[in-house]
Design a protein around this motif. Structure first.
Motif, PDB file in Angstrom:
ATOM      1  N   GLY A 126      -4.440   1.399   6.722  1.00 58.07           N
ATOM      2  CA  GLY A 126      -3.526   0.724   5.803  1.00 58.07           C
ATOM      3  C   GLY A 126      -4.048  -0.628   5.344  1.00 58.07           C
ATOM      4  O   GLY A 126      -4.002  -0.956   4.158  1.00 58.07           O
ATOM      5  N   GLY A 173      -7.464  -1.947  -2.497  1.00 57.71           N
ATOM      6  CA  GLY A 173      -6.631  -1.919  -3.689  1.00 57.71           C
ATOM      7  C   GLY A 173      -6.582  -3.258  -4.400  1.00 57.71           C
ATOM      8  O   GLY A 173      -6.507  -3.326  -5.623  1.00 57.71           O
ATOM      9  N   LEU A 174      -6.645  -4.327  -3.625  1.00 58.07           N
ATOM     10  CA  LEU A 174      -6.601  -5.666  -4.221  1.00 58.07           C
ATOM     11  C   LEU A 174      -7.957  -6.116  -4.756  1.00 58.07           C
ATOM     12  O   LEU A 174      -8.022  -6.908  -5.689  1.00 58.07           O
ATOM     13  N   LEU A 185      -4.804   2.164  -3.023  1.00 57.33           N
ATOM     14  CA  LEU A 185      -3.483   2.011  -2.399  1.00 57.33           C
ATOM     15  C   LEU A 185      -2.724   3.330  -2.357  1.00 57.33           C
ATOM     16  O   LEU A 185      -2.074   3.648  -1.367  1.00 57.33           O
ATOM     17  N   GLN A 230      -5.394   6.298  -0.347  1.00 57.09           N
ATOM     18  CA  GLN A 230      -5.600   6.103   1.090  1.00 57.09           C
ATOM     19  C   GLN A 230      -4.415   5.418   1.771  1.00 57.09           C
ATOM     20  O   GLN A 230      -4.068   5.746   2.897  1.00 57.09           O
ATOM     21  N   GLY A 231      -3.818   4.454   1.072  1.00 54.91           N
ATOM     22  CA  GLY A 231      -2.735   3.689   1.679  1.00 54.91           C
ATOM     23  C   GLY A 231      -1.450   4.475   1.857  1.00 54.91           C
ATOM     24  O   GLY A 231      -0.858   4.465   2.935  1.00 54.91           O
ATOM     25  N   LYS A 258      -7.228  -0.155  -7.710  1.00 56.10           N
ATOM     26  CA  LYS A 258      -5.801  -0.083  -7.346  1.00 56.10           C
ATOM     27  C   LYS A 258      -5.434   1.294  -6.792  1.00 56.10           C
ATOM     28  O   LYS A 258      -4.559   1.417  -5.947  1.00 56.10           O
ATOM     29  N   SER A 259      -6.140   2.331  -7.251  1.00 53.37           N
ATOM     30  CA  SER A 259      -5.814   3.694  -6.824  1.00 53.37           C
ATOM     31  C   SER A 259      -6.023   3.893  -5.319  1.00 53.37           C
ATOM     32  O   SER A 259      -5.461   4.823  -4.743  1.00 53.37           O
ATOM     33  N   ALA A 285      -6.863  -0.101   2.988  1.00 54.61           N
ATOM     34  CA  ALA A 285      -6.374   0.357   1.684  1.00 54.61           C
ATOM     35  C   ALA A 285      -5.794  -0.808   0.877  1.00 54.61           C
ATOM     36  O   ALA A 285      -6.025  -0.898  -0.334  1.00 54.61           O
ATOM     37  N   ILE A 286      -5.075  -1.686   1.534  1.00 52.05           N
ATOM     38  CA  ILE A 286      -4.536  -2.856   0.838  1.00 52.05           C
ATOM     39  C   ILE A 286      -5.680  -3.721   0.324  1.00 52.05           C
ATOM     40  O   ILE A 286      -5.703  -4.128  -0.843  1.00 52.05           O
ATOM     41  N   TYR A 287      -6.653  -3.983   1.181  1.00 49.67           N
ATOM     42  CA  TYR A 287      -7.796  -4.803   0.775  1.00 49.67           C
ATOM     43  C   TYR A 287      -8.561  -4.137  -0.373  1.00 49.67           C
ATOM     44  O   TYR A 287      -8.886  -4.783  -1.365  1.00 49.67           O
TER      45      TYR A 287
END
Length: 122
Positions: A88, A95-96, A103, A106-107, A100-101, A91-93
């Protein structure tokens, strides 16, 4: 709920095995280039970097599978939760800082699995 959480954790692990294969062994193929939005030249130039990334994804998958297979339920729960949180955070890292996908791809599965694991272990 335990069966659902097991299935979701296994799916997150399988996703990371797939990412390992793409990054470590298929990085310069059209399939991986499409998946990661890279050019042929970029893929060739970053092949060793991608292999390293793939190895880390493999460690995430191994940790999740370890949590699923651990004979002690409490330790298995802790391992699953730890490695899902790692997925998680990654995925946040990603995505930022990258796409963006990440997130969503994977997130989202990781966060749904976290919820299922927590609910199964109440």
């Amino acid at each position: 709920m335990m069966i659902l959480s097991t299935i979701l954790v296994a799916l997150v692990a399988l996703e990371h095995v797939y990412i390992l294969v793409l990054e470590m062994f298929m990085w310069t193929t059209p399939r991986a280039q499409k998946a990661f939005g890279t050019s042929k030249q970029f893929a060739q130039d970053t092949k060793s970097l991608a292999a390293n990334q793939g190895l880390y994804n493999g460690f995430l998958a191994a940790g999740l599978l370890w949590g699923l297979l651990h004979p002690n339920d409490t330790t298995g729960f802790q391992l699953q939760l730890f490695f899902l949180i790692c997925v998680g955070v990654a995925a946040i890292y990603g995505g930022l800082t990258s796409k963006k996908s990440i997130l969503l791809v994977q997130g989202f599965p990781a966060f749904v699995a976290i919820l299922a694991v927590l609910l199964a272990n109440l």
